[in-house]
Write a protein that holds these residues in place. Structure first.
Motif, PDB file in Angstrom:
ATOM      1  N   LEU A  71      71.609  -3.430   5.403  1.00 28.71           N
ATOM      2  CA  LEU A  71      71.384  -3.346   3.964  1.00 28.71           C
ATOM      3  C   LEU A  71      70.721  -2.023   3.603  1.00 28.71           C
ATOM      4  O   LEU A  71      71.112  -1.358   2.640  1.00 28.71           O
ATOM      5  N   PHE A  72      69.729  -1.609   4.395  1.00 28.95           N
ATOM      6  CA  PHE A  72      69.030  -0.352   4.137  1.00 28.95           C
ATOM      7  C   PHE A  72      69.997   0.833   4.178  1.00 28.95           C
ATOM      8  O   PHE A  72      69.964   1.702   3.304  1.00 28.95           O
ATOM      9  N   VAL A  73      70.870   0.876   5.185  1.00 25.31           N
ATOM     10  CA  VAL A  73      71.818   1.986   5.318  1.00 25.31           C
ATOM     11  C   VAL A  73      72.776   2.027   4.132  1.00 25.31           C
ATOM     12  O   VAL A  73      73.032   3.095   3.561  1.00 25.31           O
ATOM     13  N   ILE A  74      73.284   0.874   3.731  1.00 27.27           N
ATOM     14  CA  ILE A  74      74.199   0.823   2.581  1.00 27.27           C
ATOM     15  C   ILE A  74      73.489   1.263   1.299  1.00 27.27           C
ATOM     16  O   ILE A  74      74.013   2.078   0.530  1.00 27.27           O
ATOM     17  N   LEU A  75      72.286   0.751   1.088  1.00 25.57           N
ATOM     18  CA  LEU A  75      71.546   1.109  -0.123  1.00 25.57           C
ATOM     19  C   LEU A  75      71.075   2.555  -0.095  1.00 25.57           C
ATOM     20  O   LEU A  75      71.002   3.206  -1.148  1.00 25.57           O
ATOM     21  N   ALA A 131      71.519   5.369  -2.854  1.00 22.23           N
ATOM     22  CA  ALA A 131      70.423   6.190  -3.369  1.00 22.23           C
ATOM     23  C   ALA A 131      70.747   7.672  -3.265  1.00 22.23           C
ATOM     24  O   ALA A 131      70.400   8.450  -4.151  1.00 22.23           O
ATOM     25  N   MET A 132      71.432   8.053  -2.204  1.00 17.27           N
ATOM     26  CA  MET A 132      71.795   9.461  -2.033  1.00 17.27           C
ATOM     27  C   MET A 132      72.798   9.912  -3.097  1.00 17.27           C
ATOM     28  O   MET A 132      72.891  11.092  -3.398  1.00 17.27           O
ATOM     29  N   LEU A 189      70.620   4.413  -7.040  1.00 21.70           N
ATOM     30  CA  LEU A 189      69.397   3.623  -6.869  1.00 21.70           C
ATOM     31  C   LEU A 189      68.249   4.573  -6.577  1.00 21.70           C
ATOM     32  O   LEU A 189      68.480   5.690  -6.108  1.00 21.70           O
ATOM     33  N   GLY A 190      67.052   4.088  -6.779  1.00 20.79           N
ATOM     34  CA  GLY A 190      65.880   4.860  -6.393  1.00 20.79           C
ATOM     35  C   GLY A 190      65.437   4.484  -4.988  1.00 20.79           C
ATOM     36  O   GLY A 190      65.805   3.431  -4.460  1.00 20.79           O
ATOM     37  N   GLY A 191      64.644   5.345  -4.388  1.00 19.19           N
ATOM     38  CA  GLY A 191      64.150   5.084  -3.039  1.00 19.19           C
ATOM     39  C   GLY A 191      63.300   3.830  -2.953  1.00 19.19           C
ATOM     40  O   GLY A 191      63.353   3.094  -1.970  1.00 19.19           O
ATOM     41  N   GLY A 192      62.516   3.570  -3.984  1.00 21.13           N
ATOM     42  CA  GLY A 192      61.693   2.357  -3.998  1.00 21.13           C
ATOM     43  C   GLY A 192      62.543   1.102  -4.015  1.00 21.13           C
ATOM     44  O   GLY A 192      62.192   0.094  -3.396  1.00 21.13           O
ATOM     45  N   ASP A 193      63.674   1.170  -4.710  1.00 21.99           N
ATOM     46  CA  ASP A 193      64.594   0.025  -4.738  1.00 21.99           C
ATOM     47  C   ASP A 193      65.126  -0.264  -3.341  1.00 21.99           C
ATOM     48  O   ASP A 193      65.203  -1.420  -2.919  1.00 21.99           O
ATOM     49  N   VAL A 194      65.488   0.794  -2.626  1.00 20.91           N
ATOM     50  CA  VAL A 194      66.019   0.655  -1.267  1.00 20.91           C
ATOM     51  C   VAL A 194      64.967   0.030  -0.358  1.00 20.91           C
ATOM     52  O   VAL A 194      65.244  -0.918   0.384  1.00 20.91           O
TER      53      VAL A 194
END
Length: 165
Positions: A58-62, A66-67, A71-76
């Motif tokens: 999930l982190f890699v996809i989000l 973000a890149m 999305l923002g980094g905090g969301d990730v």
């Protein structure tokens, strides 16, 4: 149950901070991750490993989202921190619930400039009035969504569903 309650309160605080400042502090995200890890570890190393792999995916996809500026980094960080405490199947439910909540949030922000009342300066003196005035200003200018609200909503729905099941 106590862990779920604390995580739920932290999610609400993260959503609040995202609305107020468009920042989700690490001091809210880190305890969510730690409590999630503790909860999964209480079920054994295998449960923690499965959850960690799902959270990493999930982190890699989000992070890719973000890149691209979606999305923002905090969301990730918030989503991954919550996912590490969920069973992998519940992580999928969390993603679906968050996506639905995000869609509702986006609809509100798309229609907000037409629907949001203009607040009188006197109403802005009250903290809630001030927040609403700032949000109305952001709406009129097409500002970013506080997607932490959708993540918190999806997380709360998922946590409640796990308690029921």
């Amino acid at each position: 149950m106590a862990i779920t309650l604390v995580i739920g309160l932290l999610l609400l605080l993260a959503a609040w901070r995202d609305v107020v400042a468009r920042i989700i502090p690490d001091l809210l995200v880190l305890p969510i991750a730690i409590l999630g890890i503790a909860g999964r570890l209480s079920l054994g190393w295998g449960a923690l490993l499965e959850a960690a792999l799902a959270a990493l995916l999930l982190f890699v996809i989000l992070l890719a989202c973000a890149m691209r500026g979606w999305l923002g980094g905090g969301d990730v960080k918030l989503a991954a921190a919550l996912a590490i405490g969920l069973p992998p199947a519940a992580t999928w439910n969390f993603v679906v619930a968050t996506t639905l909540a995000g869609g509702l949030l986006a609809l509100g922000y798309l229609n907000g400039p037409r629907l949001a009342p203009r607040l009188a300066p006197a109403g802005a003196a009250h903290p809630l009035g001030r927040i609403l005035a700032v949000e109305a200003w952001r709406l009129r200018r097409g500002g970013p969504l506080p997607y932490g609200v959708a993540i918190a909503a999806g997380g709360l729905v998922t946590l409640l569903a796990l308690r029921e099941g």
